[in-house]
Design a protein around this motif. Structure first.
Motif, mmCIF file in Angstrom:
data_model
loop_
_atom_site.group_PDB
_atom_site.id
_atom_site.type_symbol
_atom_site.label_atom_id
_atom_site.label_comp_id
_atom_site.label_asym_id
_atom_site.label_seq_id
_atom_site.Cartn_x
_atom_site.Cartn_y
_atom_site.Cartn_z
ATOM 1 N N ASP A 170 52.691 42.716 8.809
ATOM 2 C CA ASP A 170 52.142 41.398 9.258
ATOM 3 C C ASP A 170 51.037 41.406 9.980
ATOM 4 O OD1 ASP A 170 54.051 40.468 7.701
ATOM 5 O OD2 ASP A 170 54.805 39.131 9.468
ATOM 6 N N ASP A 171 50.844 42.257 10.901
ATOM 7 C CA ASP A 171 50.086 42.299 12.103
ATOM 8 C C ASP A 171 48.875 43.237 11.858
ATOM 9 O OD1 ASP A 171 51.725 40.585 13.888
ATOM 10 O OD2 ASP A 171 53.071 42.449 14.232
ATOM 11 N N VAL A 172 48.876 43.832 10.954
ATOM 12 C CA VAL A 172 47.526 44.569 10.294
ATOM 13 C C VAL A 172 46.991 44.459 9.081
ATOM 14 C CG1 VAL A 172 48.510 46.633 11.865
ATOM 15 C CG2 VAL A 172 49.100 46.510 9.717
ATOM 16 N N LEU A 173 47.623 43.364 8.504
ATOM 17 C CA LEU A 173 46.880 43.023 7.241
ATOM 18 C C LEU A 173 45.626 42.369 7.263
ATOM 19 C CD1 LEU A 173 49.823 41.309 5.062
ATOM 20 C CD2 LEU A 173 48.725 43.550 4.632
ATOM 21 N N ALA B 51 48.819 37.464 -4.636
ATOM 22 C CA ALA B 51 50.315 36.835 -4.644
ATOM 23 C C ALA B 51 51.316 37.683 -4.225
ATOM 24 C CB ALA B 51 50.440 35.810 -5.819
ATOM 25 N N LYS B 52 51.454 38.759 -5.141
ATOM 26 C CA LYS B 52 52.465 39.885 -5.065
ATOM 27 C C LYS B 52 52.287 40.587 -3.704
ATOM 28 C CE LYS B 52 54.618 39.717 -8.937
ATOM 29 N NZ LYS B 52 56.186 39.633 -8.898
ATOM 30 N N VAL B 53 51.132 40.821 -3.170
ATOM 31 C CA VAL B 53 50.756 41.434 -1.922
ATOM 32 C C VAL B 53 51.329 40.544 -0.690
ATOM 33 C CG1 VAL B 53 49.065 42.210 -0.069
ATOM 34 C CG2 VAL B 53 48.820 42.748 -2.415
ATOM 35 N N VAL C 215 54.238 40.130 3.626
ATOM 36 C CA VAL C 215 54.152 39.043 4.842
ATOM 37 C C VAL C 215 55.583 38.563 4.832
ATOM 38 C CG1 VAL C 215 53.191 36.700 5.296
ATOM 39 C CG2 VAL C 215 51.811 38.403 4.152
ATOM 40 N N SER C 216 56.183 38.452 6.112
ATOM 41 C CA SER C 216 57.416 38.115 6.478
ATOM 42 C C SER C 216 57.639 36.368 6.333
ATOM 43 C CB SER C 216 57.856 38.492 7.682
ATOM 44 O OG SER C 216 57.129 37.858 8.818
ATOM 45 N N ASN C 217 56.583 35.881 6.664
ATOM 46 C CA ASN C 217 56.830 34.502 6.501
ATOM 47 C C ASN C 217 56.732 33.937 4.838
ATOM 48 O OD1 ASN C 217 56.553 31.784 6.554
ATOM 49 N ND2 ASN C 217 55.335 31.533 8.339
ATOM 50 N N LYS C 218 57.988 33.434 4.416
ATOM 51 C CA LYS C 218 58.236 33.279 2.968
ATOM 52 C C LYS C 218 57.400 31.985 2.827
ATOM 53 C CE LYS C 218 60.031 37.200 2.442
ATOM 54 N NZ LYS C 218 59.363 38.258 2.038
ATOM 55 N N HIS C 219 57.343 31.287 3.580
ATOM 56 C CA HIS C 219 56.587 29.818 3.225
ATOM 57 C C HIS C 219 55.225 30.153 2.792
ATOM 58 C CE1 HIS C 219 59.879 27.490 4.925
ATOM 59 N NE2 HIS C 219 59.764 28.138 5.897
#
Length: 314
Positions: free
Chosen positions: A309-312, A268-270, A275-279
């Motif tokens: 975002d694009d490399v997780l 959840a913390k990660v 992740v930029s999308n806060k939803h």
């Protein structure tokens, strides 16, 4: 409440997991969440609550008939029932482009209806062109051998012909000349005259893309056009981060995450931090899932402003 395609019956799935036929379930259908897929939006009458709210999903190139059939499941829409129209982002972008709506403007119901009517007109225009060609083909089919078209296997003939926007009335004339020349027909029958005159009236002011290639190639090119509409985003080249070795066997000896021989972080913390999308971060992720540093940090960041975002891996 849903339609089971295996048993071909409407069934009600209870919270306990029990699934019964609609007429055998103790739960009334109006007290359930009813799911209508596209084929079941025609001719199906399920009793819903007088104040029911429906989520109507939009599809690619949706036309008036499908939209009205879906909305028609709400028999009391004119009283207290209501509809919430839902569409994915690319659908909403199509609507904004079709009605010349600015990007920051909200899509309203009238915009959706305008887009649907435009799709309906386009679909009808394409159908008229096919109707005219098939009608003329049938009328010039005098001899049995006329029903067989020459097989084309040359790639040049398939794909090298230019695609032109042809007025619909002219397309009927082109179709007439083609079928008359291959069959030797005069093309002066009453049916062909009616087809040509009908397209001159109904097709006035409308153009269709015409290349002379066969139907299968037409569909293939249409798919290519749809794929080209998707936005392709190129990302800068990243350097992979060298992973830190640690004693993996410590997992078997540890009772708590803090005892593992490497740093771990709650999932959840990660998500909340990277992740930029806060939803997505607002989802109640399990507090029993942890990530190692190697799992989270996959690349070498050039600056603090670079994102993950694009490399997780998640």
């Amino acid at each position: 409440t849903f339609f089971d395609t295996l048993s071909e019956t409407w069934r009600i799935l209870e919270q306990s997991g029990r699934c019964l036929q609609k007429d055998q379930s103790p739960i009334n259908e109006k007290d359930t969440f009813a799911l209508f897929d596209e084929p079941r939006c025609r001719g199906v009458d399920i009793k819903l609550r007088p104040d029911a709210v429906a989520a109507l999903t939009l599809g690619q190139h949706m036309c008036k008939d499908k939209f009205m059939q879906a909305a028609g499941r709400m028999r009391k829409l004119h009283i207290n029932q209501s509809i919430v129209i839902v569409g994915e982002r690319k659908i909403l972008k199509q609507i904004k482009r079709s009605v010349s709506l600015k990007k920051y403007k909200e899509v309203k119901a009238v915009n959706v209806l305008t887009w649907i009517m435009q799709n309906t007109v386009e679909s009808t225009v394409k159908g008229l062109a096919m109707w005219a060609d098939q009608g003329i083909f049938h009328d010039t089919d005098v001899q049995p051998n006329h029903a067989v078209l020459d097989e084309i296997q040359d790639l040049k003939a398939f794909y090298m012909r230019p695609t032109l926007d042809t007025p619909l009335p002219k397309l009927a004339t082109i179709s007439k000349e083609f079928h008359c020349s291959r069959t030797g027909s005069s093309g002066s029958t009453l049916r062909i005259k009616n087809i040509v005159s009908r397209l001159q009236v109904l097709g006035d002011g409308y153009n269709v893309s015409h290349s002379g290639i066969d139907e299968e190639c037409e569909r293939e090119l249409e798919r290519e056009v749809e794929e080209e509409e998707e936005v392709m985003v190129e990302y800068a080249r990243m350097d992979a981060r060298t992973e830190d070795d640690w004693d993996y066997s410590s997992i078997l000896r540890s009772r708590f995450c803090k005892d593992i021989a490497t740093s771990v972080h709650p999932l959840a913390k990660v998500i909340q931090n990277f992740v930029s999308n806060k939803h997505v971060a607002n989802i109640e992720w399990s507090d029993k899932v942890y990530c190692t540093k190697n799992f989270v940090h996959t690349i070498v960041l050039n600056s603090e402003n670079d994102g993950f975002d694009d490399v997780l891996r998640i």
